[in-house]
Design an enzyme around this catalytic site. Structure first.
Site, PDB file in Angstrom:
ATOM      1  N   ASP A  50       0.678  -1.412  -0.092  1.00  0.00           N
ATOM      2  CA  ASP A  50      -0.173   0.090   0.220  1.00  0.00           C
ATOM      3  C   ASP A  50       1.556   1.130   0.085  1.00  0.00           C
ATOM      4  O   ASP A  50       1.949   1.013   0.532  1.00  0.00           O
ATOM      5  CB  ASP A  50      -0.344   0.027   1.025  1.00  0.00           C
ATOM      6  CG  ASP A  50      -1.478   1.044   1.340  1.00  0.00           C
ATOM      7  OD1 ASP A  50      -2.449   1.405   0.229  1.00  0.00           O
ATOM      8  OD2 ASP A  50      -1.451   1.665   2.529  1.00  0.00           O
ATOM      9  N   ASP A  77       0.058   4.953   0.951  1.00  0.00           N
ATOM     10  CA  ASP A  77      -0.328   6.795   2.503  1.00  0.00           C
ATOM     11  C   ASP A  77      -0.456   5.208   3.023  1.00  0.00           C
ATOM     12  O   ASP A  77      -1.481   4.585   4.009  1.00  0.00           O
ATOM     13  CB  ASP A  77      -2.271   6.759   2.033  1.00  0.00           C
ATOM     14  CG  ASP A  77      -1.730   8.052   0.944  1.00  0.00           C
ATOM     15  OD1 ASP A  77      -0.620   8.420   0.048  1.00  0.00           O
ATOM     16  OD2 ASP A  77      -2.917   7.574  -0.227  1.00  0.00           O
ATOM     17  N   ASP A 107      -1.348  -1.022   5.749  1.00  0.00           N
ATOM     18  CA  ASP A 107      -1.387  -0.067   7.208  1.00  0.00           C
ATOM     19  C   ASP A 107      -3.379  -0.147   7.949  1.00  0.00           C
ATOM     20  O   ASP A 107      -3.427   0.400   8.709  1.00  0.00           O
ATOM     21  CB  ASP A 107      -0.841   1.206   7.676  1.00  0.00           C
ATOM     22  CG  ASP A 107      -2.426   2.539   6.500  1.00  0.00           C
ATOM     23  OD1 ASP A 107      -1.809   2.200   5.264  1.00  0.00           O
ATOM     24  OD2 ASP A 107      -2.885   3.044   7.269  1.00  0.00           O
TER      25      ASP A 107
END
Length: 218
Positions: A9, A11, A169
């Site tokens: 991922d 961001d 995250d």
């Protein structure tokens, strides 16, 4: 033989972009006479496709307003980038981790809720564009946790579900990994907490970037 694919991922996993996202969302809501959402709520939707993220921040509002706020966010973010106001620093240790993974035979990819333009800007800014063999964004796929990003990434990288790890995250990343039958590896320096990641299917939640290489090679 399938390649080993480490799919990241962006961001909250590779870069800390929350200040830019919150500022752009404030501007977009204000432009339409709306009270800007609490920044905690904004961080909660990072990782979703933008239209889906705005929909969640405006529950019950009509599709026309959601689309207008979404476009205002895009326009504001672009203007901020053009003015040099976008700062998306890499998390400490990322470069070293990418080098370690490549050295041990992993190919690298990205699966993100960013746009093509946004992802390219981040990777070019940090000199990372040539490190990744596959780049999947919200411009060409349904929003996470739909598995389409992961499935196309595997096809482009010559990887299989059993040789692929999704590193992210948010619970959206973990659920997407589960939906694609790949290894879900959470990180705790982003925008969702450890409990949420595990609840969404994370096999493990990594506390330190330096540990990621060793965990993926278990």
């Amino acid at each position: 033989m399938s390649n080993k694919l480490a799919l990241f991922d962006c961001d909250g996993t590779m870069v800390d972009s929350q200040a830019n996202i919150c500022a752009s969302m404030d501007q977009a809501f204000t432009k339409h006479g709306l009270v800007p959402p609490d920044h905690h709520l904004v961080r909660r939707i990072v990782g979703l496709s933008l239209i889906e993220a705005v929909s969640q921040l405006l529950p019950g509002e009509d599709a026309e307003l959601v689309a207008a706020v979404t476009q205002s966010y895009k326009d504001g973010f672009f203007e901020m980038r053009q003015a040099g106001g976008v700062h998306e620093p890499l998390y400490e240790g990322l470069l070293e981790t990418l080098e370690e993974l490549e050295a041990s035979g992993w190919v690298l990819g990205v699966a993100t809720g960013k746009s093509d333009r946004g992802l390219q800007h981040v990777l070019e800014t940090h000199g990372l564009l040539d490190r990744f063999v596959t780049l999947q964004t919200a411009d060409r796929h349904p929003s996470k946790p739909h598995p389409a990003m992961v499935e196309l990434a595997m096809a482009e990288a010559g990887a299989a579900p059993e040789t692929t790890a999704m590193i992210g995250d948010t619970s959206f990343d973990m659920a997407m990994a589960v939906n694609a039958s790949v290894r879900p590896v959470g990180v705790d320096w982003g925008y969702h907490d450890e409990h949420e990641l595990i609840e969404a299917g994370a096999e493990i939640v990594v506390a330190n970037m330096a540990d990621l290489h060793g965990i993926l090679n278990r």
